[in-house]
Write an enzyme that holds these catalytic residues in place. Structure first.
Site, PDB file in Angstrom:
ATOM      1  N   GLY A  23       4.749   5.544   6.623  1.00  0.00           N
ATOM      2  CA  GLY A  23       5.214   4.806   7.808  1.00  0.00           C
ATOM      3  C   GLY A  23       6.687   5.098   8.036  1.00  0.00           C
ATOM      4  O   GLY A  23       7.130   5.448   9.142  1.00  0.00           O
ATOM      5  N   SER A  77       0.823  -1.214   0.000  1.00  0.00           N
ATOM      6  CA  SER A  77       0.000   0.000   0.000  1.00  0.00           C
ATOM      7  C   SER A  77       0.855   1.262   0.000  1.00  0.00           C
ATOM      8  O   SER A  77       2.048   1.242   0.324  1.00  0.00           O
ATOM      9  CB  SER A  77      -0.958   0.021   1.195  1.00  0.00           C
ATOM     10  OG  SER A  77      -0.450   0.810   2.238  1.00  0.00           O
ATOM     11  N   VAL A  78       0.179   2.346  -0.352  1.00  0.00           N
ATOM     12  CA  VAL A  78       0.779   3.674  -0.407  1.00  0.00           C
ATOM     13  C   VAL A  78       1.336   4.099   0.961  1.00  0.00           C
ATOM     14  O   VAL A  78       2.241   4.928   1.060  1.00  0.00           O
ATOM     15  CB  VAL A  78      -0.306   4.676  -0.899  1.00  0.00           C
ATOM     16  CG1 VAL A  78      -1.419   4.840   0.143  1.00  0.00           C
ATOM     17  CG2 VAL A  78       0.248   6.017  -1.293  1.00  0.00           C
ATOM     18  N   LYS A  79       0.796   3.479   2.022  1.00  0.00           N
ATOM     19  CA  LYS A  79       1.131   3.937   3.376  1.00  0.00           C
ATOM     20  C   LYS A  79       2.524   3.520   3.840  1.00  0.00           C
ATOM     21  O   LYS A  79       3.000   3.999   4.865  1.00  0.00           O
ATOM     22  CB  LYS A  79       0.070   3.447   4.366  1.00  0.00           C
ATOM     23  CG  LYS A  79      -1.325   3.982   4.072  1.00  0.00           C
ATOM     24  CD  LYS A  79      -1.456   5.438   4.444  1.00  0.00           C
ATOM     25  CE  LYS A  79      -2.869   5.925   4.219  1.00  0.00           C
ATOM     26  NZ  LYS A  79      -3.108   7.253   4.749  1.00  0.00           N
ATOM     27  N   ASP A  80       3.174   2.633   3.086  1.00  0.00           N
ATOM     28  CA  ASP A  80       4.571   2.313   3.434  1.00  0.00           C
ATOM     29  C   ASP A  80       5.407   3.587   3.421  1.00  0.00           C
ATOM     30  O   ASP A  80       6.351   3.753   4.200  1.00  0.00           O
ATOM     31  CB  ASP A  80       5.176   1.343   2.411  1.00  0.00           C
ATOM     32  CG  ASP A  80       4.589  -0.051   2.512  1.00  0.00           C
ATOM     33  OD1 ASP A  80       3.777  -0.282   3.423  1.00  0.00           O
ATOM     34  OD2 ASP A  80       4.945  -0.897   1.677  1.00  0.00           O
TER      35      ASP A  80
END
Ligand SMILES: Cc1ncc(COP(=O)(O)O)c(C=O)c1O
Length: 457
Positions: free
Chosen positions: A48, A42-45
């Protein structure tokens, strides 16, 4: 040697992929930036890593520390990957509407997960925002990155996603669309792109049940806009600091159903096995594109995550039907299926005295997996490629046997007026196809593939 020093060094650099089918009738080029190519899918890596490294630089996070976050799952995954490589512990609070897959993934990565109720206000002590804050206050040497208000989130996209899009489109991008949750993606990317070319238009995709669109258009935070919805990852009942309304030119709202149906179309028509909010982003972007895109325009749409996390939801037919999201279109009975089917209407059969070797040739030539077996005008049995394969593995001499020696029972005959729903309940591992006799007494076969076409065309 070519290798990465750790998994987090593979974050970013995701591809732009042209959409070829769902864009029918749209002028210009529509490209998907497919974020499931990140290691956490996901884009959220991206955020993070950035939120943790910024906290380290600011001296907020010390060795052995604990990261606590309220997350719809993907940010947890992104944080967990970076935390693992750097030796931090993770505790995540998550709302109970999120898919079980996301919760399982976080636990698989060694994180502690606290599931909180969805339908309470953000100020309620039981909300996942409040629980995260409380844990942060109680646990020593812990940080609460808070992806909603932490501007490292926007910065991650300003520093990576935006430049990647600019470079990969050779500066030709004219429109950028993304779902808005915390707002980090759209604000960071739009800021970068508009700095390169102030003409680039950014479109935020919102859900029904969220406050963003009305707030952008009227400046009013209308609590009446807030009601429960199902789409995961976008829309909010708060105004996160990461949503920079000045950088978002307009919002499009998308229903849960339109998003779910588009998600499935992306998988089946484009081979993009993506998450639910990807369907929202694409549906909203295409709605905008239909009205505004001109020849030569280049629109980039962010697809934030992978389809595996939604196998029990939008990719599950029963779930889709239960929510009223799967409509049986015009091909709704056995009669409609055979009438609309392309190709010859003559039933292909194999005589019971044919050898298995000959029958295999018929399978290959016709590109099918099952066949009725005939004895003159009578249908006396059925064979399928799976059974033949298993028998051949046991005994290669099966090739020389006659079909009648290995055939199964004939496929079931059903009436012309059976609906797709009823037909699908009759097709399973044992009964791989059904037979129907039309008004002229001609026999037709209906397979799982026919039902799939009827449900999706
Ligand atoms: C699946 C999914 N889609 C879209 C978004 C929205 O991205 P952003 O938070 O950057 O606005 C999120 C964020 O939580 C998400 O998890």
């Amino acid at each position: 040697m070519k290798y990465y020093n750790s998994i987090i060094d593979t974050i970013g650099g995701t591809p732009l992929i042209k959409l070829n089918r769902v864009t029918k009738g749209i002028k210009g080029t529509v490209l998907a930036k497919v974020e499931y190519f990140n290691p956490g899918n996901s884009v959220k890596d991206r955020i993070g890593r950035k939120m943790i490294e910024d906290a380290e630089r600011q001296g907020l996070l010390k060795p052995g520390g604990t990261i606590i976050e309220g997350t719809s799952g993907n940010t947890g995954m992104g944080l967990a990957l970076t935390a693992i490589t750097k030796g931090y512990k993770c505790i995540f609070t998550i709302s109970d509407k999120q898919s079980q897959e996301k919760i399982n993934i976080l636990r698989a990565l060694g994180a502690e997960v606290v599931v909180c109720p969805t339908n309470v206000s953000p100020e309620d002590p039981r909300s996942y925002y409040s629980v995260a804050r409380k844990l942060n206050a109680e646990i020593p040497n812990s940080i609460y990155p808070n992806q909603y208000d932490n501007l490292s989130n926007t910065a991650a996209h300003y520093e990576t996603t935006g430049p990647e899009i600019w470079q990969d489109t050779d500066g030709k991008i004219t429109h950028f669309a993304a779902g808005v949750g915390t707002g980090g993606t759209i604000s960071g990317v739009a800021k970068y792109l508009k700095e390169q070319n102030s003409e680039v238009i950014s479109i935020g995709i919102d859900t029904y049940g969220s406050v963003f669109k009305k707030y952008k258009e009227t400046g009013i935070f209308d609590e009446n806009e807030v009601y429960p919805y199902l789409t995961e990852g976008i829309g909010e009942d708060i105004l996160p600091r990461n949503v920079d309304f000045g950088l978002i030119d307009s919002f499009v709202k998308v229903t849960d159903k339109d998003a779910a149906v588009m998600t499935r179309r992306l998988a089946r028509e484009e081979g993009l096995f993506v998450g639910w909010s990807c369907g929202s982003a694409m549906f909203g972007a295409l709605e905008y594109a239909r009205q505004h895109l001109k020849e030569g325009d280049v629109m980039v749409v962010i697809l934030p995550d992978h389809g595996t996390r939604y196998l029990n939801k939008v990719y599950n037919d029963t779930w889709m039907k239960d929510h009223g999201f799967l409509e049986l279109r015009s091909f709704s009975t056995a009669r409609d299926i055979i009438r609309h089917r392309n190709g010859g209407s003559k039933l292909l059969t194999v005589d019971q005295n044919t050898t298995i070797a000959e029958a295999i040739k018929v399978f290959n030539k016709a590109g099918i997996s099952q066949l009725p077996v005939s004895d003159g005008e009578q249908i006396v049995g059925s064979i399928n490629d799976n059974t033949i394969l298993n028998l051949l593995i046991e005994d290669p001499h099966t090739r020389e046997k006659a079909v009648r020696e290995i055939m199964g029972k004939p496929f079931m005959f059903v009436g012309l007026d059976n609906t797709v729903d009823a037909l699908s309940s009759l097709i399973d591992k044992e009964n791989k196809a059904l037979l129907v006799r039309d008004e002229t007494n001609q026999i037709h076969i209906i397979t799982q593939h026919d039902l799939l076409m009827a449900l999706t065309n």
